[in-house]
Design an enzyme around this catalytic site. Structure first.
Site, PDB file in Angstrom:
ATOM      1  N   ARG A 127      50.718  58.017  54.102  1.00 51.59           N
ATOM      2  CA  ARG A 127      50.827  56.954  53.107  1.00 51.59           C
ATOM      3  C   ARG A 127      49.589  56.847  52.231  1.00 51.59           C
ATOM      4  NH1 ARG A 127      52.215  50.415  53.747  1.00 51.59           N
ATOM      5  NH2 ARG A 127      51.841  49.974  51.530  1.00 51.59           N
ATOM      6  N   GLU A 156      46.073  64.573  64.510  1.00 48.81           N
ATOM      7  CA  GLU A 156      45.869  63.622  65.609  1.00 48.81           C
ATOM      8  C   GLU A 156      44.968  62.460  65.231  1.00 48.81           C
ATOM      9  OE1 GLU A 156      44.524  63.588  70.343  1.00 48.81           O
ATOM     10  OE2 GLU A 156      44.568  65.475  69.224  1.00 48.81           O
ATOM     11  N   LYS A 216      48.913  66.143  73.581  1.00 43.66           N
ATOM     12  CA  LYS A 216      48.797  67.136  74.654  1.00 43.66           C
ATOM     13  C   LYS A 216      50.159  67.780  74.817  1.00 43.66           C
ATOM     14  CE  LYS A 216      44.777  67.852  75.992  1.00 43.66           C
ATOM     15  NZ  LYS A 216      44.301  69.224  75.724  1.00 43.66           N
TER      16      LYS A 216
END
Length: 449
Positions: free
Chosen positions: A43, A253, A269
């Site tokens: 965004r 991440e 993970k």
């Protein structure tokens, strides 16, 4: 809204790279990039340059107390410079503040890990009093400035953005193929050392990485733009580090976000490579979703991060909001979980960051012992890799990534890292291949330029 902060509407650009090219010749130019339109989930993009002053300089040496105090100094600096901006611009993620990166290696003194040869001071945070923010959901772009920014500076920023740059940088080219700092044999030996530590009860999981290095000529920004098309990710960024050095990051991440008192972290993970064939790609995602090893590995890190957040959050407020979600990116599928909590009223964003750094998904469990093993087995410091690109806005909002999928350009050398978590039932050939699954397309894309 506090009217001392100025917000000026400008023309929205679907690709923030076009706007950034108007600013990137300025000192300290930085782009925190959601990779829109390549990554549709993004965004906000944040563009900044001309930091007014460096934040407190990171200390040298390995004294844990000195490093812990560094984060208190950052909090004091932030309060002194931006204290009046509390509650400003709630619809914007950043209205000036601290922005830059923390190197993984400073986590060693924070966690009292001895023996690392890393450059602990290789951290770059600075204070920015203005920024361009693009909101791709609302298709809105603004220049937001703190009251310290002069009218003349505001006019210059707006003039640059309206002019739009049509001067591309020099083409980026590697002078040699990438070469790893670990041979296949050396990786296998390190893997078996980790297995011995696990069997001895020293640890449950250790993240082991190899580093790929080459020399280059040309403009790292051109390399970033190329990689952005190959592996767009929602927590990407390009930081100008001075002397034509740069940090290129295409991370999927999130590390820590803070809005008000709400804290969130989303560890990754579990990884599978993407496939061009839709049926094979669907099977890979489904297999990852069912994989007992990857789920167990993910759960270890969820427990570790619940513990890390417990140092800073209100007791009883920590919840696992999502467990084992498969998220798909251009080159890989990942298994992602989300944990949240409420920050204790007496704690600052800087204390939250300090007491959770580095992210557990890229160390292993338990964290300190895993970091000691990483220091023992990896031949070179991680530098920016597995550290964090981050901002803490003047009004207190924070977001940060885990700086995986990162490349550091310094002194005409380029370094890229790939790693993965090793647990008791890991197979070394699969883990070795996973490091290439994660960054192999980065390497081949740059070697093809």
């Amino acid at each position: 809204m506090n009217k001392t902060v100025s917000i000026e509407e400008i023309s929205y650009s679907p690709d923030s790279c076009e706007l950034f090219e108007c600013l990137r010749d300025l000192p300290g130019a930085a782009l925190l990039d959601s990779s829109y339109p390549y990554a549709q989930s993004g965004r906000y993009d944040i563009l900044a340059a001309n930091p007014v002053c460096a934040a407190p300089l990171p200390p040298t040496g390995t004294n844990s107390a000195t490093w812990r105090n560094y984060f208190d100094e950052l909090a004091d600096f932030h309060r002194d410079r931006y204290g009046a901006s509390q509650g400003v611009a709630q619809d914007l993620p950043f209205c000036g503040g601290i922005l830059g990166y923390l190197a993984y290696d400073l986590g060693n003194p924070l966690n009292q890990v001895e023996g690392s040869t890393g450059d602990y001071s290789s951290t770059g945070l600075a204070a920015y009093d203005w920024a361009v923010v693009q909101d791709h959901l609302l298709q809105r772009a603004v220049v937001v400035t703190q009251p310290t920014v002069s009218a003349a500076t505001q006019r210059d920023i707006l003039s640059r953005l309206r002019r739009r740059s049509d001067t591309p940088g020099s083409a980026f080219r590697l002078k040699a193929p990438f070469k790893s700092n670990l041979s296949e044999t050396e990786y296998r030996e390190a893997f078996h050392r980790i297995q011995a530590y696990i069997q001895a009860g020293d640890c449950y999981q250790v993240n082991l990485a190899q580093r790929f290095q080459s020399t280059y000529e040309g403009d790292p920004w051109q390399a970033y733009r190329q990689l952005r098309q190959v592996a767009a990710a929602p927590f990407s960024g390009f930081l100008t580090l001075g002397d034509d050095d740069a940090l290129l990051c295409l991370s999927p991440e999130r590390f820590l976000s803070l809005q008000g008192h709400h804290v969130q972290t989303s560890p990754i993970k579990g990884t599978r490579p993407r496939h061009h064939d839709p049926a094979a790609d669907h099977l890979a995602a489904a297999e990852l979703r069912r994989a007992e090893k990857d789920r167990a590995e993910n759960l270890m890190i969820v427990d570790l991060l619940r513990n890390d957040l417990g140092r800073s959050c209100v007791p009883g407020s920590i919840h696992v909001d999502a467990l084992f979600e498969v998220q798909s990116f251009p080159t890989v599928h990942h298994l992602v979980s989300t944990i949240s909590g409420e920050l204790s009223p007496e704690r600052t964003a800087y204390q939250l960051l300090r007491d959770s750094f580095p992210g557990g998904s890229i160390t292993g469990a338990p964290k300190r012992r895993a970091m000691e093993i990483i220091t023992e087995l990896e031949p070179d410091p991680r530098e920016a890799y597995c550290g964090s690109l981050m901002y803490i806005s003047a009004d207190g909002r924070m977001d940060s990534n885990i700086a995986i999928r990162s490349l550091l350009c310094s002194d005409n050398q380029i370094r890229c890292w790939g790693g993965g978590g090793i647990v008791a039932d890991s197979q070394w050939q699969q883990e070795y291949q996973e490091t290439f699954d994660k960054v192999g397309k980065f390497l081949t894309a740059l070697e093809a330029l």
